[in-house]
Each structure stands twice: as C-alpha cells, then as structure tokens.
Enzyme design. Structure first.
Site, PDB file in Angstrom:
ATOM      1  N   ILE A   1     -23.716   6.126  11.599  1.00 23.60           N
ATOM      2  CA  ILE A   1     -23.881   4.903  10.808  1.00 23.60           C
ATOM      3  C   ILE A   1     -23.275   3.684  11.500  1.00 23.60           C
ATOM      4  CG2 ILE A   1     -23.377   3.830   8.586  1.00 23.60           C
ATOM      5  CD1 ILE A   1     -25.537   6.069   8.639  1.00 23.60           C
TER       6      ILE A   1
ATOM      7  N   ARG B   1       0.829  -1.214   0.000  1.00 24.82           N
ATOM      8  CA  ARG B   1       0.000   0.000   0.000  1.00 24.82           C
ATOM      9  C   ARG B   1       0.863   1.264   0.000  1.00 24.82           C
ATOM     10  NH1 ARG B   1      -3.684  -0.593   4.987  1.00 24.82           N
ATOM     11  NH2 ARG B   1      -1.817  -1.618   5.799  1.00 24.82           N
TER      12      ARG B   1
ATOM     13  N   TRP C   1     -18.128  -7.795  -1.053  1.00 21.74           N
ATOM     14  CA  TRP C   1     -16.808  -7.331  -0.624  1.00 21.74           C
ATOM     15  C   TRP C   1     -15.910  -8.480  -0.202  1.00 21.74           C
ATOM     16  CZ3 TRP C   1     -18.495  -2.383   2.495  1.00 21.74           C
ATOM     17  CH2 TRP C   1     -19.096  -1.498   1.596  1.00 21.74           C
TER      18      TRP C   1
ATOM     19  N   HIS D   1     -16.449  11.107   3.434  1.00 20.42           N
ATOM     20  CA  HIS D   1     -15.314  10.741   2.600  1.00 20.42           C
ATOM     21  C   HIS D   1     -14.473  11.962   2.233  1.00 20.42           C
ATOM     22  CE1 HIS D   1     -17.980   7.279   2.210  1.00 20.42           C
ATOM     23  NE2 HIS D   1     -16.890   6.580   1.974  1.00 20.42           N
TER      24      HIS D   1
END
Length: 780
Positions: A452, A27, A582, A715
């Site tokens: 959420i 990454r 996913w 986001h």
C-alpha cells in the site's frame, strides 16, 4: 437574563464535558501498552503506569475546575470504549472462548487478544466510529452468546476515582448503540440481528448499574450516538427500542441517575421518546443538531438538559457570545415547555477524545493562529465560563468559532484558479482504452502483487528525521539517510518478488502531516496527539487558510527509487478528502471549496510525477467513508464534492498512467458507488480483518476496474500463512474478475516490524503465484 442557580445535590454540575482524551499528554498510554506487548515491562508495571495516567488525568480535570461530584467523566479505556462495553456484558465470540476464566470473566490480556488477535485467531473487525477518524472494534454476538457481567472495569475505575478524591462520572456505551454497532457472530442463523439480544444485554446493564450504585456512583453516563445516525431500523422502531433499553434501565429501582448522551448530530423526532424514558438527564449535540423547539421539548419537565454547545471535534475556539445566546434560547424553550431552565447544563458536543490535550505546550504555532485555537483543556475552560454566566450574550445566529482574518487565510490566486475549473478538468478517457494502454506500458502479470505504500519505520529512520528537525543533521546528511533506507526497501521488494514497488516513505512522519508541512495553508503542532485506535495516535495538522503547493513534494524520492529498479515504482500521495478528514479544517467556508483547493494542489504533484517518468500514481482516500454524513439525505451533496476533488487531483494524466487509490476500514459496500465514481484504475480496500465480507458489495459488472482486496491485516501482529492468503484470493477471484484482481495488504506497513513484514510478504507472493497457476487468467 441568566437563569443560573445553585443546582440541587442530585443534579449534574452546570458545566461538564462528556469525555476527555485518555492517551495522556505525552502518549503515556501508547508507550506503556507497546512496552508491555513487546515484553519490555510486566503486567504489574503496565498497571502502575496506567494507574498513574488516570490519577494525573483526574488531578488535571480538578485543576481546570471540574471538582463537583460527577463533573469529570471517567472515560479512560485501555483500548476501545466499544470493546469495553462488549466485554462488560460478556459479548465474546465463540472463537475467543479461551479468554474467559472459570468464572466467565476476562482480564486485560483477554481484552488485548480480542483487539489484536492471537496466533490462532484474527482480532475483531475494526471500523470507523461514526464520521470520525477514531476506530472501534466491532462486537460479534450470536443467538446463544452467554451475555453476563464479564468484567468489573467500569466499577473499578469509579472506585479508584474515589480513592483519588475525584468521584468521577462512569461512562459506558449504551446498550442500543452497542448492539446497533455489533455484527452477527459467524455461524449465526440467517436473519439473526444482534438487536434480537437487546433484552438480554439490558439485563446485564441493570446488574452493572446496581453494582455502580452500591459503589456510590451518583451518576452514570450512557452514550447513545446511534440515535444521531440513520440505522438499519427506522425512527419508529428506534423509539420502541429506546423504551426497551433506556426505559427499562430507568425503571430499575437500584441504580445511579442516568445521563444519556447523543453526540455526532441531531436526533430529530427521537427527542420526545428519549425524554420519556425516565433518564434524569439527556445530552444533545447542538453544534451539528438544531436547538429543539418547545414542542419537541414536551416532556422535558423533570429532565435535565445537557447542551452540547462547545464543538468537541475541532480545535477552533468557541465564539462564546454566540454560544451564550444559544444557551439562553434553549433555556427559554425549556421554560416554555414546562421544564426548569436553571437546570440546563453546558457541555461539549462530543467527547473531547477527538482533540489534543492542551494548547499550553505548543510553542511553535503562529501567535495569531494560536489565539483562535482551543484543545481539550481550553474547551473545558470555555465550558466553565459559559456555564458561569461570565460571557456576554451575542447573536444566536452569529459565528460558531472565533473569526480568523490574519495573513495566510486568503490567497486570491488560489481562489481564482478554483473558480476557473470546468467539468472537463475532472474527466479521464474511457477505462477500457486506459487499461489497454497501461498494460502495454507496464507489462504486469496476472494477479500483480504490491503493497500500500509505507514500510516499517525503523529507529534509525525516526532518529534521522528527529535530528534533522532539531538542526543536528544537515540537509545532505538527512537525504543520504533517507536514500539508504529507500535503497534497502527497493532491494527487499525485488528479493521478495513483488511486481509493483514503493519507496517505503521513510521521509514521512505521517501520511497527512507530511503533505501539510509542504503545502501552504497548514500549520502543524508539536504535541497535538489524538488517539486513532488502541495505542495508535495521530497528530492532525491545522488547515486554516487557502491551500496551494509552493514546490514539488514527492517527486525527488519517487524518481530516486525508480532509478534503482526496472520494476514500476508507485508515486504515493494522500488524497484531498483524507487530508481534510485527518486535519482540523477551517470552518469559515464549505468543505467542498477547501477540498477543491487541495485537489488542485495535488493535481500539480501528479503532473510532476508523470513528467518525471513515474507510470503509477497512488492517491489514497481511506477517509472517503469516514466523512460520509450520518444521515442518508446528506450523502449526495457530500459525495459530489468529495469525488470531484479526487478527480481534480487525478484526471490530468495520460491514458497510460495508472491511477491507484486505497481505502482502509472504509465499509466499501456503503460507498461502492462513490468509489466507482472516483474512476481510479485500481482500488485497494480492507478485506482481511472482515474476513472478506466486504467483497459481497462488489458487482464485477458495476465495478469494472482493478481491485485489490487486502489479504493481510496489518493492524494485527500475527503473520498469515500462505494458504490463508491463497484462500482469500480464491474467494476474491470468485467475485472479482481475475484479470482485475490485485494482491496487497490491507494498509501501509509503517507500524509493523521488519520480521513480520518480510514473513507476511513472502507468504503473500507465494499465495499469488499459487493461485495464478491454478487456472489461466487473461490480463486486461
């Protein structure tokens, strides 16, 4: 019989993937970008790190055997390939005019401004890339947007590859797909369609191709996946638009040779039109699309076919004898249609950006499972073997992946339980009765506020999880650390004034992987990272066998959180469709059967949460829209099993237990009927990033239950003001009946910091209180 021969110097190599992961095996891209955004490194260091990553990628692809010119794709992106294409043609909305310099160009900081927003402007809308878990940024184009070559990034990357001795193949989203994915800029006249600017966009592509030819690029790849999906224009119109776009580019005299790819499905009757455009090579996804007939291949003479036979979206090894037989069948049909069978190229169905880098570093997977897997590097090895004629030819109708027969794949008790399910198991009582019982039990105010699920995952939490995983922190110490964080999150929510609380999910590394680690039938990887968007990466689990729940998963954490507060705490689960979407899912049985197994396992968890006194259970399905087939003719069958699996998970509760679900970046308006069919008591959806446009799909009478249109785009790092949120609530209240309106962010808060989280939630609560006071609202 093999048709292999030495390709002409101008031809594509016999094996080539159409894309490759760009985040780095460790990454590296994520770490570099996030360090830059946080101010820990400067621009020069960001450039150095990303340059090193690209160089390492090119060397790796060469080591795997992609050494011929144009064999390796130059598919690197600093954030998103759609944004790259939009910036390449200057498709920059007026509200971001400040990112352009005096020459009308945009640099990397301008790119990040569009992707992440600024203090003054929210970012571009983000949504799912076809039926994948990758997210792209939606271009905004108006009738007067100044389309021009605003960045030379694609040229610079190719020139850089020459410096590395690689000579890669530049990759760019094609003009037709770019405009089909775009939206009209705010203030555009009614009826304006970004497709109206196709000729102007193509003119910029012509200039870009000329610049690439001057730089020495022999081939350029234009990705046109929109051809594999139903669009807002019909197939006949698409055929015309192909000639106006690819046909015009092919007609240009000063350009590299063109490879046009059509990933994510079959293109059906559009193939003859595409073959007629003049592009030198055409790619077909032959894992989801069928091998074309000789009649469909009429016009293939002079066109090199690129056969997408290695599935680029799964991690299962290709059953190479079957792929070899399909390759031979395609070559035979090409020959029958007058084309050159020896010119057919072996390729991946889609870009390998959807799978991890390499299986080589995975040391903890069961050996029998690992023997059936292939990540990006292994799939390239498969391609080379397939293209080189090293594989014996099998049955053209044989299995597409290596069969899996080891222990854990089948569990008879799971299959018997699924077979015994009846229609009544997926039905709850009438919503009106449930709403009355839930209000009596919960006593919530009008416009109830909540989040959420996840809260920011601070370094101490991640460190404790990692230490526990390494065996350096025992179970008691780990539980103590998680409980301390839960107590802090509950106290913070009470202080902020939220009405329905969450425990913050500190124990969860990922909303799917956490459940995969606690359900039978799954395996997890150590380094299997895949890009979701920008710097955001996920580590999809591998669902290889029948699924069941050996023991309760979330009950202890939820009940501990509830013991700390008199306010209701939501139990938090990930839904069956999202767990499938996913994960890398078994392909040896229909998805609906696997989804039902996951739904039944979650049904047991919901029942245990209810029995433990949790009165609200949220079962998230952000991927419901994601798996929706790209062709409308296939929607009904998908929605039938996907909705059924959710209802299997949630329909065993009492009337007073309130079921929530959440969908983010899911194009609510496309699947509003299916979301209604989920029969959740409350549905929270993305709304902030699209600036509330999603609410236009909501018919208060057709969608009669609670709804929470997100009012804070998590986001983006920007903090919305209380008035900005209040204005969104007022707009929502004009569409949604006030007694059904909830107030929440767009998504979980795991990726945000605590400073911005606290500030934004204070504004959210203040806005809810202000709008509550503006007119009486009758509770349901």
């Amino acid at each position: 019989m093999s048709h292999q021969s030495t390709p002409s110097p101008a031809a594509l190599p016999s094996a080539l993937p159409i894309g490759y992961p760009r985040i780095g095996p460790d990454r590296e891209l994520k770490k570099a970008e996030e360090a830059y955004w946080a101010g820990r490194i400067d621009r020069a260091e960001l450039d150095r790190r990303t340059r090193a990553l690209r160089g390492a990628t090119r060397r790796r692809l060469a080591d795997l055997g992609l050494t011929a010119p144009a064999a390796a794709p130059e598919s690197f992106s600093l954030y998103d390939q759609v944004l790259d294409a939009a910036l390449a043609i200057g498709a920059i909305p007026d509200r971001f005019a400040a990112v352009l310099d005096a020459d009308g160009r945009v640099d990397d900081d301008g790119l990040f401004a569009l992707a992440r927003g600024t203090a003054e402007q929210p970012p571009l809308e983000m949504t799912k890339w076809f039926d994948t878990n990758y997210h792209y940024l939606v271009p905004e184009i108006g009738p007067y947007t100044d389309l021009h070559l605003a960045t030379s990034r694609v040229i610079d990357l190719f020139t850089e590859s020459l410096e590395d001795g690689a000579g890669t193949r530049p990759v760019l989203v094609g003009p037709l797909t770019l405009l089909l994915l775009a939206k009209a800029q705010d203030g555009a006249p009614e009826g304006f369609d970004p497709l109206d600017r196709l000729d102007d966009a193509v003119a910029v592509y012509v200039e870009l191709l000329s610049r690439l030819a001057a730089a020495g690029a022999p081939w350029v790849q234009l990705d046109e996946p929109a051809l594999a999906a139903d669009q807002r224009v019909d197939a006949a119109a698409l055929a015309v638009l192909l000639e106006r776009s690819i046909g015009r580019l092919a007609a240009a005299s000063d350009r590299p040779r063109l490879l046009v790819t059509t990933p994510y499905g079959g293109i059906g009757d559009l193939l003859p039109s595409l073959l007629a455009t003049g592009a030198e090579a055409v790619h077909l996804d032959l894992t989801r699309g069928e091998i074309p007939t000789a009649a469909q291949l009429a016009g293939v003479a002079g066109v090199q076919l690129v056969a997408g036979l290695v599935e680029g979206r799964s991690v299962w090894r290709t059953e190479l004898p079957t792929a070899a037989a399909r390759l031979e069948l395609l070559r035979a049909r090409v020959a029958e249609a007058g084309g050159d069978p020896a010119a057919v190229v072996a390729s991946t169905s889609v870009s390998l950006q959807h799978v991890p880098h390499t299986l080589e570093r995975e040391g903890s997977l069961p050996a029998e499972l690992a023997a059936t897997l292939a990540f990006a590097d292994e799939k390239i090895t498969e391609l080379i073997a397939l293209a080189g004629g090293e594989v014996r030819t099998g049955d053209v109708d044989g299995p597409r992946s290596v069969p899996r027969t080891f222990a854990g794949v089948r569990h008879e008790a799971v299959r018997e339980r699924a077979a015994a399910v009846t229609a009544a198991d997926a039905v709850r009582t009438d919503y009106a009765r449930r709403a009355e019982a839930q209000q009596a039990a919960l006593g919530l105010p009008a416009l109830p506020t909540t989040t959420i699920g996840s809260f920011p995952q601070v370094g101490e939490v991640r460190a404790a999880r990692a230490a526990h995983r390494r065996g350096e922190l025992d179970a008691a110490g780990y539980e103590r650390a998680m409980r301390e964080e839960i107590a802090r999150v509950i106290a913070l929510q009470e202080e902020l004034g939220l009405d329905v609380l969450v425990h913050g999910e500190p124990e969860r590394n990922d909303m799917v992987q956490y459940f995969a680690e606690n359900l039978a039938g799954f395996a997890t990887t150590e380094h299997g990272w895949v890009q979701s968007y920008g710097s955001r990466c996920t580590r999809p689990s591998i669902l290889f066998g029948d699924v069941h729940r050996p023991a309760p998963i979330t009950v202890g954490w939820a009940t501990y959180a509830q013991s700390l507060t008199p306010r209701p705490v939501k139990g938090m689960l990930t839904g069956p469709v999202t767990i499938l979407a996913w994960s890398f899912v078994r392909d040896d049985q229909p998805l609906g059967e696997t989804a039902a197994q996951v739904g039944l396992a979650l049904r047991d968890e919901v029942a245990d949460l209810e029995a433990a006194g949790i009165g609200i259970v949220q079962v998230d399905e952000p991927a419901l829209r994601e798996l929706l087939p790209l062709r409308a003719a296939d929607h009904e069958a998908y929605l039938d099993w996907s909705v059924r699996s959710f209802r299997l998970a949630t329909s065993g509760v009492r009337e007073e237990t309130q079921i929530h679900t959440h969908l983010c970046y899911s194009e609510f308006n496309v699947v509003v009927g299916a979301i209604d069919a989920l029969d959740a008591d409350v549905t929270s959806i993305e709304s902030a990033r699209s600036r509330g446009e999603i609410l236009e799909a909501v018919d208060p009478d057709a969608f009669p239950r609670g709804i929470g249109p997100g009012v804070w785009d998590i986001h983006s790092p920007r903090v919305p003001s209380a008035e900005e949120i209040a204005e969104q609530l007022r707009r929502a209240r004009g569409v949604v009946r006030a007694e059904r309106l909830w107030v929440n962010p767009d998504c979980g808060l795991k990726t945000r910091g605590y400073a911005e989280t606290e500030a934004s939630l204070r504004h959210l609560v203040a806005a809810a209180h202000a709008v509550r006071a503006e007119e009486p609202v009758v509770s349901a």
